[in-house]
Scaffold this active site. Sequence first.
Site, PDB file in Angstrom:
ATOM      1  N   SER A  24      32.065  -7.123  -9.812  1.00  0.00           N
ATOM      2  CA  SER A  24      31.847  -7.265  -9.450  1.00  0.00           C
ATOM      3  C   SER A  24      32.659  -7.100  -7.894  1.00  0.00           C
ATOM      4  O   SER A  24      32.368  -6.043  -7.675  1.00  0.00           O
ATOM      5  CB  SER A  24      32.741  -8.823  -9.111  1.00  0.00           C
ATOM      6  OG  SER A  24      32.933  -9.711  -8.323  1.00  0.00           O
ATOM      7  N   ASP A 120      23.484 -14.296 -13.565  1.00  0.00           N
ATOM      8  CA  ASP A 120      24.105 -13.610 -12.531  1.00  0.00           C
ATOM      9  C   ASP A 120      24.011 -15.284 -11.829  1.00  0.00           C
ATOM     10  O   ASP A 120      23.151 -14.493 -10.872  1.00  0.00           O
ATOM     11  CB  ASP A 120      24.431 -12.729 -12.831  1.00  0.00           C
ATOM     12  CG  ASP A 120      25.563 -12.104 -11.886  1.00  0.00           C
ATOM     13  OD1 ASP A 120      26.190 -12.802 -10.690  1.00  0.00           O
ATOM     14  OD2 ASP A 120      26.715 -11.483 -12.150  1.00  0.00           O
ATOM     15  N   HIS A 155      27.914 -13.699 -14.700  1.00  0.00           N
ATOM     16  CA  HIS A 155      29.543 -13.045 -14.308  1.00  0.00           C
ATOM     17  C   HIS A 155      30.063 -12.498 -14.409  1.00  0.00           C
ATOM     18  O   HIS A 155      30.976 -13.463 -14.681  1.00  0.00           O
ATOM     19  CB  HIS A 155      29.883 -13.606 -12.481  1.00  0.00           C
ATOM     20  CG  HIS A 155      29.654 -13.255 -11.620  1.00  0.00           C
ATOM     21  ND1 HIS A 155      28.899 -11.520 -10.723  1.00  0.00           N
ATOM     22  CD2 HIS A 155      31.000 -12.480 -10.589  1.00  0.00           C
ATOM     23  CE1 HIS A 155      29.446 -10.168 -10.013  1.00  0.00           C
ATOM     24  NE2 HIS A 155      30.946 -11.468 -10.156  1.00  0.00           N
TER      25      HIS A 155
END
Lengths: 351, 132
Positions: A24, A120, A155
Site C-alpha cells: 500500500s 482490493d 488490500h
Amino acid sequence: MFDHFVSPLPAFETDGRHSISGLSSGAFMTVQLHVAHSASFIGAGVIAGGPYRASENYRAAATTPTSNILNALYVAMSPLTEGTAPDVDHLLALARDTAHIDPLDNLADQRAYVFTGTCDRVVNQLAVRKTREFYEKLGITGDRLMFVDDVPAGHSIITMNPEDSPLSSNQPPYINEGDFIQSHQILDHLYPGANPPAEDAFGAFIRFEQAEFIGFAQDRASMAEFGYAYIPSRVASGNSKAIGVHIVLHGCKQGYAYVDFVNGREDIQNQPPYGARYMRSTGYMEWAEANDLILLFPQADGGDSNAAQNPDGCWDWWGYSAKDQNSPDYYSQNAIQIKAIHAMLTRLSGQ
Amino acid sequence: MEHFLTTTAKLQTEQATRACETLQNTVQLASAPPAPGAMAEVLELAGASYKRAADLQIGWLRDWTRWGLYAQSLDGANTVPKYVERVGNIALQAQAQVNAQAEQWSELMDNVGVSYGFWLTRQLEARDKGGS
C-alpha cells in the site's frame, strides 16, 4: 530474540544485493525509493502500489498540494476506468526529468514483483497494472517481472496465519490469510535459487532510534521514534556474510506505534498500538534467516497535526512531509523519508 | 474561526475553479468531432461511477439493517445506567453512519469530478498532438 535495549544501528559486511518491498503506502514508497536509488538495489516487491510520482498525473485537479492529494486518492489509488488511471508515459517523462535520482537505466536488468488482489477496494487493479507497465517500459520484462493479479485478495499482505483476516477483506490490520506466504513469494522472486525459509527466526531483532537518520526535519518526517532490523543468526555471530539488506515498508495503519484516530484524536484508551505484527508475523524473518539476508523495518508514524497531515501513519508518496508544499519533494534522494531510509541502509550495509 | 472560513473558502474556490475548467474543456472537446472511442470511454466512466454509487448504497443498506437490529430492542438494558448508555449508543451509531456515508458520497463525487476532468485533459492533449 527481542530484548528491551535500544541499540545503535550496527554495520555488517554484505554482498550488496539489496532490495525493497512494501504494501500500500509502503508499496508506493517502495517504487519512489527504488527509482530514486536504483543503483543501490537489485529489485523491488510491490503489493498494491502505483507507479513513480503517481500523485502528479492531473495537475489541473487543484492547486498544489491539494492537487497531489486528489491525484493520490482518485487517480493513483482508485481510478474509475483504464482511461483515468495513471498515465505511464507522462510519469516516465516526469521520471526522466527528475533531478537527484539515480539513472533510470539501472532498473533495466533488475527484478520486480507486482501484486494486486481481485478484491482490493483500496488500491484497485487498474492502478496497480500501471506499475507493471511502468516497470516494463523501464526494461524489467520477461521472467524478471512477476505480475500476479488473479488472487481473490483484498488490500493486504497474505500470510497463512489462521489469526489473520479473511483473504478478501479490506480492513486493518491488512494482513489476510491465504494459501501462500507472500513475503516468501516476493523474496523467492527477487533472489532466485534461494533456500527454503527456516522453521524459526533465531537471529537478533534490533530496535534503534530513527531520529539520527532524519536530521533536522523531525516534525515533518512523520516517522516513529524507533525502527527495527533483523540480523540472521549466522550473520549476527560473524559466521557468514549477509547477501544484502531487504527493506520492508509497512502500509498505512501498520507502523508499530499506530493507533486509530477517532474524531481527530488517537484512541489510545481503547486500542493497543499495532506493535511488531507486520514485522514478525508475515514470514519475512524466517526467509531472511535461511538466506543470510538482513531485514530493515523503518517505521512511519501517524499525525493529525498541521505540520504533517498523516493520521493513518502512511509513508509519504504525495508530499505531506515536504517543506515547500507548493513543490513537494517526496520522490528524490533529497526527500526526507527517502533520505532517512537510505541512510539506514547505508549504515546497515557497512558502506 | 478565521481558519474555518479561509479553509472553507479555499476548498470551495478550488472546487469551483475545477468545475469551470471542466466545463470549458467539455465545450472545447465538443466543438470538434469526437476522437474514435471517446464516446465509449465516456460511457465507461459513467457506468463505473454508477456502479460505485450502487455499491455504496448496498453497503449503506447493510449498515442500516445492522443498526436497525441493534436499535429495535432494549432488552439488555436492565439498569438505568445501562439504559442511558444503550440509548446513547443507538444515537451515536446512527450519527457515525450518517457521517461516514456523507464522507463516502463526497469522496465519490470528488472522484467523479477529478476523473472526468483528467479524462478531458487527456483527450484535449491527444487532439493537440494529433494536430486536429
